[in-house]
Design a protein around this motif. Structure first.
Motif, PDB file in Angstrom:
ATOM      1  N   THR A  84       0.834  -1.047  -0.090  1.00 21.80           N
ATOM      2  CA  THR A  84       0.008   0.078   0.115  1.00 21.80           C
ATOM      3  C   THR A  84       0.887   1.227   0.124  1.00 21.80           C
ATOM      4  O   THR A  84       0.556   2.068  -0.772  1.00 21.80           O
ATOM      5  CB  THR A  84      -0.966  -0.052   1.221  1.00 21.80           C
ATOM      6  N   SER A  85       1.872   1.365   0.877  1.00 24.43           N
ATOM      7  CA  SER A  85       2.834   2.343   0.917  1.00 24.43           C
ATOM      8  C   SER A  85       3.580   2.754  -0.510  1.00 24.43           C
ATOM      9  O   SER A  85       3.718   3.896  -0.814  1.00 24.43           O
ATOM     10  CB  SER A  85       3.903   2.225   2.029  1.00 24.43           C
ATOM     11  N   ALA A  86       4.153   1.541  -1.067  1.00 27.98           N
ATOM     12  CA  ALA A  86       4.554   1.547  -2.421  1.00 27.98           C
ATOM     13  C   ALA A  86       3.401   2.238  -3.447  1.00 27.98           C
ATOM     14  O   ALA A  86       3.960   2.987  -4.284  1.00 27.98           O
ATOM     15  CB  ALA A  86       5.254   0.353  -2.999  1.00 27.98           C
ATOM     16  N   SER A  87       2.381   1.671  -3.302  1.00 26.15           N
ATOM     17  CA  SER A  87       1.414   2.081  -4.356  1.00 26.15           C
ATOM     18  C   SER A  87       1.096   3.574  -4.272  1.00 26.15           C
ATOM     19  O   SER A  87       0.648   4.534  -5.150  1.00 26.15           O
ATOM     20  CB  SER A  87       0.148   1.505  -4.114  1.00 26.15           C
ATOM     21  N   ASN A  88       0.954   3.898  -2.940  1.00 26.67           N
ATOM     22  CA  ASN A  88       0.870   5.509  -2.649  1.00 26.67           C
ATOM     23  C   ASN A  88       1.969   6.272  -3.044  1.00 26.67           C
ATOM     24  O   ASN A  88       1.734   7.311  -3.450  1.00 26.67           O
ATOM     25  CB  ASN A  88       0.691   5.530  -0.915  1.00 26.67           C
ATOM     26  N   GLU A  89       3.270   5.638  -2.528  1.00 24.06           N
ATOM     27  CA  GLU A  89       4.650   6.530  -3.316  1.00 24.06           C
ATOM     28  C   GLU A  89       4.342   6.816  -4.763  1.00 24.06           C
ATOM     29  O   GLU A  89       4.635   8.037  -5.421  1.00 24.06           O
ATOM     30  CB  GLU A  89       5.667   5.778  -2.722  1.00 24.06           C
ATOM     31  N   ARG A  90       4.106   5.559  -5.268  1.00 24.79           N
ATOM     32  CA  ARG A  90       4.114   5.589  -6.963  1.00 24.79           C
ATOM     33  C   ARG A  90       2.905   6.574  -7.040  1.00 24.79           C
ATOM     34  O   ARG A  90       3.102   7.521  -8.295  1.00 24.79           O
ATOM     35  CB  ARG A  90       3.736   4.266  -7.457  1.00 24.79           C
ATOM     36  N   ALA A  91       1.969   6.685  -6.767  1.00 28.79           N
ATOM     37  CA  ALA A  91       0.614   7.644  -6.889  1.00 28.79           C
ATOM     38  C   ALA A  91       1.033   9.062  -6.818  1.00 28.79           C
ATOM     39  O   ALA A  91       0.863  10.032  -7.460  1.00 28.79           O
ATOM     40  CB  ALA A  91      -0.659   7.264  -6.120  1.00 28.79           C
ATOM     41  N   PHE A  92       1.800   9.235  -5.797  1.00 24.18           N
ATOM     42  CA  PHE A  92       2.426  10.673  -5.474  1.00 24.18           C
ATOM     43  C   PHE A  92       3.395  10.869  -6.301  1.00 24.18           C
ATOM     44  O   PHE A  92       3.376  12.106  -6.826  1.00 24.18           O
ATOM     45  CB  PHE A  92       2.927  10.644  -3.989  1.00 24.18           C
ATOM     46  N   SER A  93       4.290  10.165  -6.706  1.00 18.42           N
ATOM     47  CA  SER A  93       5.336  10.557  -7.697  1.00 18.42           C
ATOM     48  C   SER A  93       4.761  10.862  -9.189  1.00 18.42           C
ATOM     49  O   SER A  93       5.049  11.839 -10.005  1.00 18.42           O
ATOM     50  CB  SER A  93       6.142   9.191  -7.894  1.00 18.42           C
ATOM     51  N   GLU A  94       3.650   9.811  -9.418  1.00 20.99           N
ATOM     52  CA  GLU A  94       2.892  10.263 -10.729  1.00 20.99           C
ATOM     53  C   GLU A  94       2.406  11.604 -10.625  1.00 20.99           C
ATOM     54  O   GLU A  94       2.480  12.437 -11.453  1.00 20.99           O
ATOM     55  CB  GLU A  94       1.623   8.911 -10.770  1.00 20.99           C
ATOM     56  N   THR A  95       1.496  11.788  -9.500  1.00 20.73           N
ATOM     57  CA  THR A  95       0.811  13.012  -9.477  1.00 20.73           C
ATOM     58  C   THR A  95       1.788  14.229  -9.646  1.00 20.73           C
ATOM     59  O   THR A  95       1.587  15.196 -10.211  1.00 20.73           O
ATOM     60  CB  THR A  95      -0.024  13.092  -8.237  1.00 20.73           C
ATOM     61  N   LEU A  96       2.955  14.018  -8.835  1.00 17.07           N
ATOM     62  CA  LEU A  96       4.014  14.982  -8.782  1.00 17.07           C
ATOM     63  C   LEU A  96       4.528  15.420 -10.356  1.00 17.07           C
ATOM     64  O   LEU A  96       4.723  16.515 -10.598  1.00 17.07           O
ATOM     65  CB  LEU A  96       5.016  14.761  -7.928  1.00 17.07           C
ATOM     66  N   LEU A  97       4.855  14.287 -10.910  1.00 12.93           N
ATOM     67  CA  LEU A  97       5.467  14.483 -12.294  1.00 12.93           C
ATOM     68  C   LEU A  97       4.416  15.178 -13.262  1.00 12.93           C
ATOM     69  O   LEU A  97       5.028  15.919 -14.017  1.00 12.93           O
ATOM     70  CB  LEU A  97       5.934  13.082 -12.790  1.00 12.93           C
ATOM     71  N   GLU A  98       3.285  14.650 -12.964  1.00 16.35           N
ATOM     72  CA  GLU A  98       2.190  15.201 -13.921  1.00 16.35           C
ATOM     73  C   GLU A  98       1.888  16.642 -13.771  1.00 16.35           C
ATOM     74  O   GLU A  98       1.310  17.257 -14.702  1.00 16.35           O
ATOM     75  CB  GLU A  98       1.006  14.166 -14.051  1.00 16.35           C
ATOM     76  N   SER A  99       2.099  16.899 -12.525  1.00 17.37           N
ATOM     77  CA  SER A  99       1.667  18.361 -12.033  1.00 17.37           C
ATOM     78  C   SER A  99       2.640  19.352 -12.527  1.00 17.37           C
ATOM     79  O   SER A  99       2.652  20.429 -12.336  1.00 17.37           O
ATOM     80  CB  SER A  99       1.387  18.390 -10.876  1.00 17.37           C
TER      81      SER A  99
END
Length: 481
Positions: A84-99
Motif C-alpha cells: 500500500t505504501s509503495a502504491s501510495n508513493e507511486r501515485a504521489f510520484s505520478e501526480t508530482l510528475l504530471e503536475s
C-alpha cells in the motif's frame, strides 16, 4: 507450571481466586511473534499434578503453532502495508510528475526514453508509443541538434547542464524552451533526467520590450530635436527679452522721472500758486508715479537676476556707515507711524568686502517691510560680528556678520513662511489691499544675498512680529558664488 496451587508461593496473589474456582494446578505457555512474547496460553486443571511431560509437550507445541500462525498473519499485514505504501508513493510520484509546469524526460545514455510526463506528450504532439521509439535529438531542428547534442554530452560527463533551444513538435512548430539536465545512475546504467520550461511568454515580452525601446529611441530622438528647436527659440526670446528690458529700463524710467520731477516743481509752487485741491491731486500723482517707478525697478532687477545679467562687485566699504545711512533714510517712515526705530551695532570690522549698493538695497527693503507691517511698537536693527560662520552658499567657514531686522508687527503664520520668497506672491490678499507692494521685494533680497555669498532667514510668530536675518561674509578672501 504449577502442579499445586496451594503450595506455590509464586501464586500467592491469585491463590484465593484460583482455589475458589476449583483450580489446583495451571500451566502458562508463551505466544511469540517474531521471537517477542506477545501473549500467553493459560491452561487450568481441577486436580493436582495434572501437568506431566506429555501434557507439557502437547501444550508447548500448541503455543508454538499459535505463534507460527500469528507470525504469518503479521508478515502478511506488513506485506500489505508495504504494498500500500509503495502504491501510495507511486501515485504521489505520478501526480508530482504530471503536475510539473514543464515537460519531464528521463532517458539513458543511448538516448532511449525511460520515462516522460503527460505534458511531454501534449506539447510534442507524439503518442507514448512514438516517444518510446524516438531519440531526444529528434525533438530539435537539424541546425540545433549539434549544439543540443554537445550539452547532452556535457551533462553525462560533468553531471549537469542546461540549454535554450526551440522544441520541435510533430506538426513542425518550434517553441522556445529552456532545458535542464542532470546525470543519475539507474539500474546500473548512466541516465539523464531533466525538465523543459516554455519561454514563449518571456520571448514575447523581450520582443515587446525591444520594440518599445526602438519606439522610445525614435520618440526621444524626435523629442530631443523638438527641445533643441525650443531651446534655440527660448535663447532667441531671452535675448529679445534682455534687449527689451535694456530698452524699457530707459524708456520707462525717463518719463516717470520727468513726471516725478515736474510734479515736484508744481508742488513747490515754482510754476505758480496751487489751490488746496490741486496740491492734493498732484501729491497723489507724485505718490503713484514713485510707486510705479519702484515696481518697474523691482521687475527689472528680478529679470536681470533670473537672466544672470545682474553683476555684484566686491569692494571694501564701511558697513557701519552704510547701516547708519540706511537707518536715517528710513527714520521718517517710522516717525510717520509713531514707531520706535532702534539700532544696535555691536563690534564689527571697520571694513567689509561686498557690494555696498546691494547690501543697502537689502537692508532698505527689510526695514521698509518691517515698518509697513507694524502698526504699534518698534522696529530694531541689530548687527553682530562672528569670527567664524558657516556660509550656506559655499559651505565654507568665514568671518561674517549677521544683521537682524526685528519688528513687533502682525507676524506670519507658520504655514505661510514658505510663500515669502516666491515672486509676485503675497501672503494675504486682505493685507495686500491694506499694504501696497509688488510681492518682489523679499525675492530680490534673497537672490541678492545669494549673489553676495550670504543668506536670508526668517523667524516669525503670528501677532507677535517677525525677524529677518541677513548673514554676509566680510573677508576679502570669501569668494562670491
Amino acid at each position: 507450571i504449577s502442579n499445586d496451587v496451594s503450595k506455590d508461593h509464586a501464586l500467592d496473589h491469585w491463590r484465593k481466586q484460583l482455589l475458589k474456582q476449583g483450580f489446583n494446578s495451571l500451566g502458562a505457555f508463551p505466544i511469540r511473534i517474531k521471537h517477542v512474547v506477545r501473549g500467553m496460553l493459560n491452561v487450568y486443571a481441577m486436580e493436582k499434578d495434572f501437568f506431566q511431560q506429555k501434557e507439557v509437550d502437547l501444550l508447548m507445541n500448541a503455543a508454538s503453532e499459535i505463534s507460527f500462525a500469528l507470525d504469518g498473519f503479521e508478515r502478511e499485514a506488513e506485506r500489505i502495508r508495504a504494498r500500500t505504501s509503495a502504491s501510495n508513493e507511486r501515485a504521489f510520484s505520478e501526480t508530482l510528475l504530471e503536475s510539473l509546469p514543464g515537460v519531464l524526460y528521463f532517458y539513458n545514455e543511448r538516448g532511449k526514453f525511460l520515462r516522460w510526463n503527460r505534458n511531454f506528450v501534449n506539447v510534442s504532439g507524439y503518442s507514448d508509443e512514438e516517444i518510446a521509439a524516438m531519440h531526444p535529438l529528434d525533438f530539435f531542428a537539424d541546425d540545433e541538434r549539434k549544439f543540443v547534442k554537445s550539452r547532452i554530452e556535457e551533462t553525462l560527463t560533468a553531471g549537469e547542464s542546461s540549454v535554450e533551444a526551440p522544441f520541435l513538435t510533430k506538426c513542425g512548430t518550434q517553441i522556445p524552451y529552456f532545458f535542464t539536465g542532470r546525470r543519475i545512475q539507474y539500474s546500473g546504467e548512466t541516465c539523464l533526467v531533466g525538465v523543459g520550461i516554455d519561454l514563449s511568454e518571456r520571448v514575447e515580452a523581450e520582443l515587446a520590450l525591444r520594440e518599445l525601446n526602438e519606439n522610445l529611441e525614435a520618440i526621444v530622438t524626435a523629442r530631443t530635436s523638438e527641445l533643441k528647436t525650443a531651446l534655440v527659440r527660448a535663447e532667441a526670446a531671452d535675448q529679445l527679452k534682455s534687449a527689451f528690458l535694456a530698452t524699457m529700463s530707459h524708456e520707462l524710467r525717463t518719463p516717470l522721472n520727468s513726471i516725478i520731477g515736474f510734479t515736484g516743481i508744481l508742488l513747490q509752487g515754482l510754476a505758480g500758486p496751487l489751490n488746496p485741491e490741486q496740491n492734493k491731486q498732484l501729491g497723489m500723482v507724485r505718490t503713484s508715479a514713485r510707486h510705479l517707478l519702484e515696481l518697474i525697478n523691482d521687475i527689472l532687477d528680478l529679470s536681470k537676476i533670473e537672466a544672470g545679467q545682474l553683476e555684484v562687485r566686491k569692494e571694501p566699504f564701511d558697513l557701519t556707515a552704510s547701516v547708519s545711512q540706511v537707518i536715517e533714510i528710513i527714520r521718517p517712515l517710522a516717525a510717520k507711524k509713531s514707531l520706535a526705530l532702534k539700532c544696535d551695532i555691536r563690534e564689527v570690522p571697520a571694513t567689509i568686502f561686498s557690494d555696498q549698493r546691494r547690501v543697502e538695497q537689502i537692508l532698505l527693503n527689510l526695514l521698509n517691510n518691517a515698518i509697513k507691517f507694524t502698526d504699534n511698537g518698534s522696529v530694531t536693527l541689530t548687527m553682530e560680528y562672528f569670527p567664524e560662520l558657516s556660509m550656506p552658499a559655499t559651505g565654507t567657514i568665514v568671518e561674517g556678520v549677521r544683521i537682524a531686522v526685528r519688528d513687533t508687527g502682525i507676524g506670519i503664520k507658520a504655514q505661510d513662511l514658505g510663500k515669502l520668497f516666491q515672486p509676485f506672491l503675497q501672503i494675504d490678499t486682505g493685507l495686500t489691499r491694506q499694504h501696497e507692494g509688488t510681492g518682489l521685494g523679499l525675492v530680490i533680497c534673497r537672490r541678492l544675498a545669494t549673489l553676495l555669498g550670504g543668506v536670508i532667514d526668517v523667524n516669525s510668530v503670528e501677532s507677535y512680529g517677525s525677524e529677518f536675518v541677513l548673514t554676509l561674509p566680510v573677508n576679502r578672501n570669501s569668494p562670491l558664488p
